[in-house]
Design a protein around this motif. Structure first.
Motif, PDB file in Angstrom:
ATOM      1  N   PHE A 112      -5.544  -5.157  13.186  1.00 31.04           N
ATOM      2  CA  PHE A 112      -5.008  -3.794  13.258  1.00 31.04           C
ATOM      3  C   PHE A 112      -5.627  -2.908  12.189  1.00 31.04           C
ATOM      4  CE2 PHE A 112      -1.483  -0.878  11.779  1.00 31.04           C
ATOM      5  CZ  PHE A 112      -1.669   0.054  12.790  1.00 31.04           C
ATOM      6  N   SER A 113      -6.019  -1.709  12.599  1.00 31.20           N
ATOM      7  CA  SER A 113      -6.548  -0.689  11.711  1.00 31.20           C
ATOM      8  C   SER A 113      -5.398   0.047  11.040  1.00 31.20           C
ATOM      9  CB  SER A 113      -7.411   0.289  12.526  1.00 31.20           C
ATOM     10  OG  SER A 113      -7.716   1.444  11.783  1.00 31.20           O
ATOM     11  N   SER A 114      -5.064  -0.379   9.828  1.00 25.56           N
ATOM     12  CA  SER A 114      -3.999   0.271   9.080  1.00 25.56           C
ATOM     13  C   SER A 114      -4.624   1.234   8.070  1.00 25.56           C
ATOM     14  CB  SER A 114      -3.113  -0.778   8.395  1.00 25.56           C
ATOM     15  OG  SER A 114      -1.940  -0.190   7.870  1.00 25.56           O
ATOM     16  N   THR A 115      -3.883   1.642   7.068  1.00 24.67           N
ATOM     17  CA  THR A 115      -4.377   2.696   6.184  1.00 24.67           C
ATOM     18  C   THR A 115      -3.732   2.635   4.807  1.00 24.67           C
ATOM     19  OG1 THR A 115      -4.448   5.108   5.852  1.00 24.67           O
ATOM     20  CG2 THR A 115      -2.622   4.251   7.134  1.00 24.67           C
ATOM     21  N   ALA A 116      -4.456   3.119   3.801  1.00 21.70           N
ATOM     22  CA  ALA A 116      -3.898   3.242   2.457  1.00 21.70           C
ATOM     23  C   ALA A 116      -2.811   4.307   2.390  1.00 21.70           C
ATOM     24  CB  ALA A 116      -5.007   3.569   1.470  1.00 21.70           C
ATOM     25  N   ALA A 117      -2.711   5.148   3.434  1.00 23.67           N
ATOM     26  CA  ALA A 117      -1.659   6.165   3.459  1.00 23.67           C
ATOM     27  C   ALA A 117      -0.265   5.544   3.498  1.00 23.67           C
ATOM     28  CB  ALA A 117      -1.843   7.089   4.665  1.00 23.67           C
ATOM     29  N   THR A 118      -0.174   4.254   3.783  1.00 20.85           N
ATOM     30  CA  THR A 118       1.129   3.582   3.753  1.00 20.85           C
ATOM     31  C   THR A 118       1.698   3.535   2.337  1.00 20.85           C
ATOM     32  OG1 THR A 118       0.019   1.439   3.552  1.00 20.85           O
ATOM     33  CG2 THR A 118       0.650   2.142   5.767  1.00 20.85           C
ATOM     34  N   TYR A 119       0.823   3.636   1.314  1.00 24.15           N
ATOM     35  CA  TYR A 119       1.288   3.536  -0.074  1.00 24.15           C
ATOM     36  C   TYR A 119       1.779   4.870  -0.630  1.00 24.15           C
ATOM     37  CZ  TYR A 119      -1.079  -0.982   0.067  1.00 24.15           C
ATOM     38  OH  TYR A 119      -1.475  -2.249   0.410  1.00 24.15           O
ATOM     39  N   GLY A 120       1.382   5.977  -0.025  1.00 30.03           N
ATOM     40  CA  GLY A 120       1.784   7.268  -0.549  1.00 30.03           C
ATOM     41  C   GLY A 120       1.116   7.555  -1.879  1.00 30.03           C
ATOM     42  N   GLU A 121       1.908   7.869  -2.885  1.00 31.88           N
ATOM     43  CA  GLU A 121       1.393   8.166  -4.221  1.00 31.88           C
ATOM     44  C   GLU A 121       1.739   6.998  -5.152  1.00 31.88           C
ATOM     45  OE1 GLU A 121       2.473  12.092  -5.598  1.00 31.88           O
ATOM     46  OE2 GLU A 121       2.748  12.770  -3.533  1.00 31.88           O
ATOM     47  N   PRO A 122       0.847   6.014  -5.268  1.00 29.43           N
ATOM     48  CA  PRO A 122       1.165   4.810  -6.039  1.00 29.43           C
ATOM     49  C   PRO A 122       1.306   5.098  -7.527  1.00 29.43           C
ATOM     50  CG  PRO A 122      -1.133   4.823  -5.419  1.00 29.43           C
ATOM     51  CD  PRO A 122      -0.498   5.974  -4.704  1.00 29.43           C
ATOM     52  N   ALA A 123       2.111   4.264  -8.185  1.00 26.55           N
ATOM     53  CA  ALA A 123       2.372   4.460  -9.608  1.00 26.55           C
ATOM     54  C   ALA A 123       1.203   4.017 -10.470  1.00 26.55           C
ATOM     55  CB  ALA A 123       3.637   3.709 -10.006  1.00 26.55           C
ATOM     56  N   SER A 124       0.368   3.121  -9.959  1.00 29.54           N
ATOM     57  CA  SER A 124      -0.743   2.616 -10.766  1.00 29.54           C
ATOM     58  C   SER A 124      -1.889   2.193  -9.860  1.00 29.54           C
ATOM     59  CB  SER A 124      -0.293   1.421 -11.613  1.00 29.54           C
ATOM     60  OG  SER A 124       0.141   0.348 -10.780  1.00 29.54           O
ATOM     61  N   THR A 125      -3.075   2.082 -10.444  1.00 32.18           N
ATOM     62  CA  THR A 125      -4.246   1.587  -9.739  1.00 32.18           C
ATOM     63  C   THR A 125      -4.908   0.518 -10.597  1.00 32.18           C
ATOM     64  OG1 THR A 125      -5.670   3.294 -10.698  1.00 32.18           O
ATOM     65  CG2 THR A 125      -4.665   3.781  -8.575  1.00 32.18           C
ATOM     66  N   PRO A 126      -5.709  -0.392 -10.020  1.00 33.25           N
ATOM     67  CA  PRO A 126      -6.019  -0.469  -8.591  1.00 33.25           C
ATOM     68  C   PRO A 126      -4.800  -0.892  -7.769  1.00 33.25           C
ATOM     69  CG  PRO A 126      -6.904  -2.382  -9.732  1.00 33.25           C
ATOM     70  CD  PRO A 126      -6.387  -1.460 -10.789  1.00 33.25           C
TER      71      PRO A 126
END
Length: 341
Positions: A112-126
């Motif tokens: 399935f082609s999902s997306t990083a948009a599922t995370y919204g605005e993450p608190a930290s990276t990576p």
């Protein structure tokens, strides 16, 4: 060993590149696309094309298929805010119908082609797969809902599934490249300025806590992305078709399991770095216009792809920004030549 795959949304940007990779690996490919956002001339030669919706996949899906690769989704964040029901109806309702068709046909492998948009605005990276999922748009929410749906399907009905959460896909592969209408992605927008199709590129915010004050994003070459899909298929298939390049290790995705992997380079490039790279690659000036920050734009979004490395044996090999831009530039010029002829 040759296998038979259904690629939903295979006339779109990522779907067409993945379909081309499958064909080059010797597999039989059927592309299912309603051409609402895809392009008929983007379907790779050698693929069987069926014009239709994912809601009607049961008409074409049968037990002869080994797996489904699912790319058919609406993906414009702004449109999803203005018309959320369109996204729930297609992305979620359509996938529910597709899963039912797969169940009835006995097809038990899905990528399935999902997306990083599922995370919204993450608190930290990576960003890792354990990060909180808090999408900020109906588009991201619809993709997250499908991920939950797939997890339930796997647990209840023995599906072996892999969701690949992309960060910023870019570049091109031969005659398969990025062409959205309207266009919202940075690299093709900056290339349009280099082509003289736009007067300038807007830089939304110059005071972020980054080295040059502009947002930093993780860009992944679409061909690297395609290779991850083939490895995901192999990991989830009862009889793998290939071995990862370089003998990289991987672990099986068993029936009943839903594996979620982030895909990115693990490195970030700022908006200003992208603009400067386009100038160098194309040799054209790219005027900038300073604009206010956009609501919901995090300063830095960079992926951790460690799960894909560990489980799929995947490593991106085209992480150079200049190379990504050069491939996208070549495709943009190809489109112009095609229109002229």
């Amino acid at each position: 060993m040759s296998k038979k795959y259904l690629v939903t949304g295979g006339a779109g940007y990522v779907g067409s590149v993945v379909a081309a990779h499958l064909l080059q690996a010797g597999h039989e490919v059927t592309v299912l696309d309603d051409l609402s956002t895809g392009h008929r001339d983007g379907i790779p030669a050698g693929a069987r094309f069926v014009e239709g919706r994912i809601q009607d996949a049961a008409q074409w899906l049968d037990p002869s298929y080994d797996a489904v690769l699912h790319f058919a989704a609406f993906s414009q964040v702004g449109e999803s805010v203005a018309d959320p029901e369109k996204y729930w109806r297609n992305n979620v309702g359509g996938t529910m119908d597709l899963l039912a068709a797969m169940r009835d046909a006995g097809v038990r492998t899905l990528v399935f082609s999902s997306t990083a948009a599922t995370y919204g605005e993450p608190a930290s990276t990576p960003i890792t797969e354990s990060a909180e999922t808090a999408p900020t748009s109906p588009y991201g929410a619809s993709k997250l809902a499908v991920d939950h749906m797939i997890s339930g399907e796997a647990a209840a009905h023995g599906l072996a599934a892999v969701s690949l959460r992309y960060f910023n896909v870019a570049g091109a592969y031969g005659t398969c490249g990025e062409r959205h209408d309207p266009e919202s992605h940075l690299i093709p927008l900056v290339l349009q300025v280099a082509q003289g199709k736009r007067e300038a590129i807007s830089v939304y915010g110059e005071d972020y806590p980054t080295p040059d004050g502009t947002c930093v994003r993780d860009y992944i070459h679409v061909a690297d992305l395609a290779e991850a899909h083939l490895l995901a298929l192999d990991a989830a298939s009862p009889s793998p078709a290939t071995t990862p390049a370089g003998g990289a290790s991987r672990r099986r995705v068993n029936p009943g399991e839903h594996l979620i992997c982030n895909l990115g380079n693990g490195n970030g490039f700022s908006v200003r770095e992208v603009i400067e790279t386009v100038r160098k690659v194309t040799g054209h000036p790219v005027p900038e216009i300073a604009a206010p920050r956009r609501a919901g734009d995090p300063a830095v979004l960079v992926a951790s792809a460690q799960t894909a490395i560990d489980r799929l044996g995947w490593r991106p090999s085209r992480a150079d920004l200049a190379g990504i831009v050069a491939d996208a530039w070549q495709f943009a010029q190809h489109l112009d030549r095609t229109k002229e002829s």
